[in-house]
Design a protein around this motif. Structure first.
Motif, PDB file in Angstrom:
ATOM      1  N   UNK A  69      27.072  36.003  33.268  1.00 20.22           N
ATOM      2  CA  UNK A  69      28.169  36.223  32.324  1.00 20.22           C
ATOM      3  C   UNK A  69      29.496  35.948  33.038  1.00 20.22           C
ATOM      4  N   UNK A  70      30.218  34.959  32.589  1.00 22.29           N
ATOM      5  CA  UNK A  70      31.497  34.570  33.188  1.00 22.29           C
ATOM      6  C   UNK A  70      32.619  35.077  32.286  1.00 22.29           C
ATOM      7  N   UNK A  71      33.095  36.264  32.578  1.00 21.56           N
ATOM      8  CA  UNK A  71      34.093  36.914  31.732  1.00 21.56           C
ATOM      9  C   UNK A  71      35.429  36.157  31.783  1.00 21.56           C
ATOM     10  N   UNK A 121      41.178  37.170  38.214  1.00 21.43           N
ATOM     11  CA  UNK A 121      40.025  36.685  37.456  1.00 21.43           C
ATOM     12  C   UNK A 121      38.746  36.754  38.295  1.00 21.43           C
ATOM     13  N   UNK A 122      38.862  36.450  39.584  1.00 24.04           N
ATOM     14  CA  UNK A 122      37.701  36.435  40.468  1.00 24.04           C
ATOM     15  C   UNK A 122      37.161  37.821  40.789  1.00 24.04           C
ATOM     16  N   UNK A 123      38.045  38.790  41.017  1.00 26.90           N
ATOM     17  CA  UNK A 123      37.573  40.067  41.571  1.00 26.90           C
ATOM     18  C   UNK A 123      37.768  41.275  40.654  1.00 26.90           C
ATOM     19  N   UNK A 124      38.591  41.161  39.638  1.00 25.93           N
ATOM     20  CA  UNK A 124      38.789  42.277  38.711  1.00 25.93           C
ATOM     21  C   UNK A 124      38.134  42.022  37.349  1.00 25.93           C
ATOM     22  N   UNK A 125      38.346  40.846  36.810  1.00 26.59           N
ATOM     23  CA  UNK A 125      37.726  40.524  35.527  1.00 26.59           C
ATOM     24  C   UNK A 125      36.243  40.173  35.678  1.00 26.59           C
ATOM     25  N   UNK A 157      33.460  30.633  42.048  1.00 25.27           N
ATOM     26  CA  UNK A 157      34.473  31.556  42.548  1.00 25.27           C
ATOM     27  C   UNK A 157      35.009  31.114  43.903  1.00 25.27           C
ATOM     28  N   UNK A 158      34.127  30.637  44.762  1.00 23.76           N
ATOM     29  CA  UNK A 158      34.579  30.178  46.077  1.00 23.76           C
ATOM     30  C   UNK A 158      35.458  28.940  45.950  1.00 23.76           C
ATOM     31  N   UNK A 219      41.138  41.070  48.389  1.00 21.42           N
ATOM     32  CA  UNK A 219      41.668  40.164  47.377  1.00 21.42           C
ATOM     33  C   UNK A 219      42.473  40.919  46.312  1.00 21.42           C
ATOM     34  N   UNK A 220      42.041  42.140  45.994  1.00 19.53           N
ATOM     35  CA  UNK A 220      42.817  42.946  45.040  1.00 19.53           C
ATOM     36  C   UNK A 220      44.184  43.307  45.639  1.00 19.53           C
ATOM     37  N   UNK A 221      44.210  43.560  46.938  1.00 18.21           N
ATOM     38  CA  UNK A 221      45.496  43.836  47.595  1.00 18.21           C
ATOM     39  C   UNK A 221      46.392  42.606  47.545  1.00 18.21           C
TER      40      UNK A 221
END
Length: 374
Positions: A69-71, A121-125, A157-158, A219-221
């Motif tokens: 699933x690619x949100x 998009x990569x790490x939160x969504x 993602x990478x 990454x979130x930081x």
């Protein structure tokens, strides 16, 4: 007359059926053995083993879900920014008569905004696949990248992260300070460091041995740091140096970045053209797709941030053509990635197709760079 022929084919189908039966038996044997063993144990051991099995099934179920699933995946995500309505370049003062313009207000950087959003998009969504425990364990010890399944999202993602990392470096070295001689912005410097962190760190590691901070936390930081920089820029307390020479360097680094990806695709296409049976073709393809997905947004953002430079050099038509090439590449989304022979007639070669679009984009970037250097 036909009896020998009928008997021959009957024998063949009988042997095929027995062979399939033996194969299924071999696959099911460990599960049947485990079932017999489980039924002979005491209730305490049954409870412990049952809980472990349920946990393991739940983890794999979640892993399967997040990889498939690619949100919020949307090749037309750029449209949501309404870049065409932004009239002021990054860091430039917003005219006092503009709607809702605050005193001493400057334009935010679209490049920084898109960089932060792509990382979000990569790490939160979405879950960051490469550092998940089950991805690191692989398929019975085989890296998921060496299998034809469950690795496409990780490669995508990478690919995005590769473009974001490159942009983070350029923001620190040139775009976020005057002529590379002024003080480096602290928020951009922290964002670059966080974005450069290894992509596969979990909560615990063996080298070095001990607990670790997982990759998504860094990454979130970086997302927070980038948005903090844009907030300072909006109040005119930061610098975005939107000069032509900085744009030239930015474009040159991107051209080199996607050029290296094109070489990887070429090597895979020429030396491993096994059609649908090339297990690395899919992650090579989706890495390249992720790069172009990110650069599509970043190039549209750069068109806003360097608006004055592009207008002075009359580069808008050429830039729009490059954007069109990037968007066209994002239309290539086959269900199964095939790495067929380039001269073959039966199987397609999706790596060659993607490489063609990458080279077209790179050619456009070089053309833009040459115009800027005149």
């Amino acid at each position: 007359m036909l009896d020998p022929v009928i008997n021959f084919f009957s024998r063949i189908f009988y042997l095929i059926g027995r062979g399939i039966g033996y194969a299924v038996g071999i696959v099911l044997w460990p599960f049947l053995w485990a079932g017999r063993w489980y039924t002979q144990r005491g209730w305490i051991l049954k409870t412990v083993v049952g809980a472990f099995v349920i946990l393991w099934i739940g983890l794999y179920g979640y892993f399967f879900w997040v990889t498939q699933v690619w949100t919020n995946f949307n090749p037309d995500y750029v449209a949501a920014y309404n870049f065409e309505k932004r009239e002021v370049a990054a860091g430039e003062p917003v005219p006092a008569q503009a709607a809702d313009a605050a005193p001493k207000s400057c334009a935010r950087s679209a490049v920084v905004e898109v960089t932060a959003d792509l990382t979000d998009f990569n790490v939160n969504q979405n879950a960051w696949i490469s550092s998940m425990l089950l991805f690191k364990l692989g398929f019975f010890g085989i890296s998921w990248d060496d299998t034809p399944f469950l690795d496409n999202k990780a490669a995508f993602q990478r690919g995005i992260n590769s473009a974001v990392r490159r942009t983070g470096v350029e923001l620190v070295d040139t775009l976020g300070r005057v002529r590379g001689t002024s003080q480096i912005d602290g928020d951009l410097q922290k964002a670059r460091g966080n974005l450069q962190f290894t992509e596969d760190a979990w909560y615990f590691g063996l080298n070095p041995f001990g607990p670790k901070t997982p990759t998504p936390s860094y990454y979130r930081s970086a997302v927070k740091d980038l948005r903090s920089f844009n907030s300072k820029l909006e109040t005119c307390n930061a610098i975005f140096d939107a000069r032509a020479d900085n744009l030239i360097q930015f474009i040159d680094r991107i051209a080199n970045d996607i050029g290296a990806t094109s070489a990887i695709l070429k090597d895979r296409s020429e030396n491993n053209n096994y059609g649908w049976f090339d297990t690395r073709a899919d992650d090579r393809f989706w890495f390249a797709y992720g790069q172009l997905y990110a650069y599509y947004g970043l190039m549209n953002a750069a068109q806003v941030d360097f608006k004055q430079v592009l207008q002075e050099k009359h580069l808008t038509p050429l830039w729009d053509g490059m954007d069109g090439q990037l968007r066209s590449a994002l239309n290539i989304r086959p269900w199964i990635i095939a790495n067929g022979s380039e001269g073959g007639w039966l199987l397609p070669n999706h790596l060659t197709t993607m490489g063609f679009y990458i080279l077209r984009v790179r050619s456009n970037l070089i053309d833009i760079k040459q115009v800027l250097q005149q």
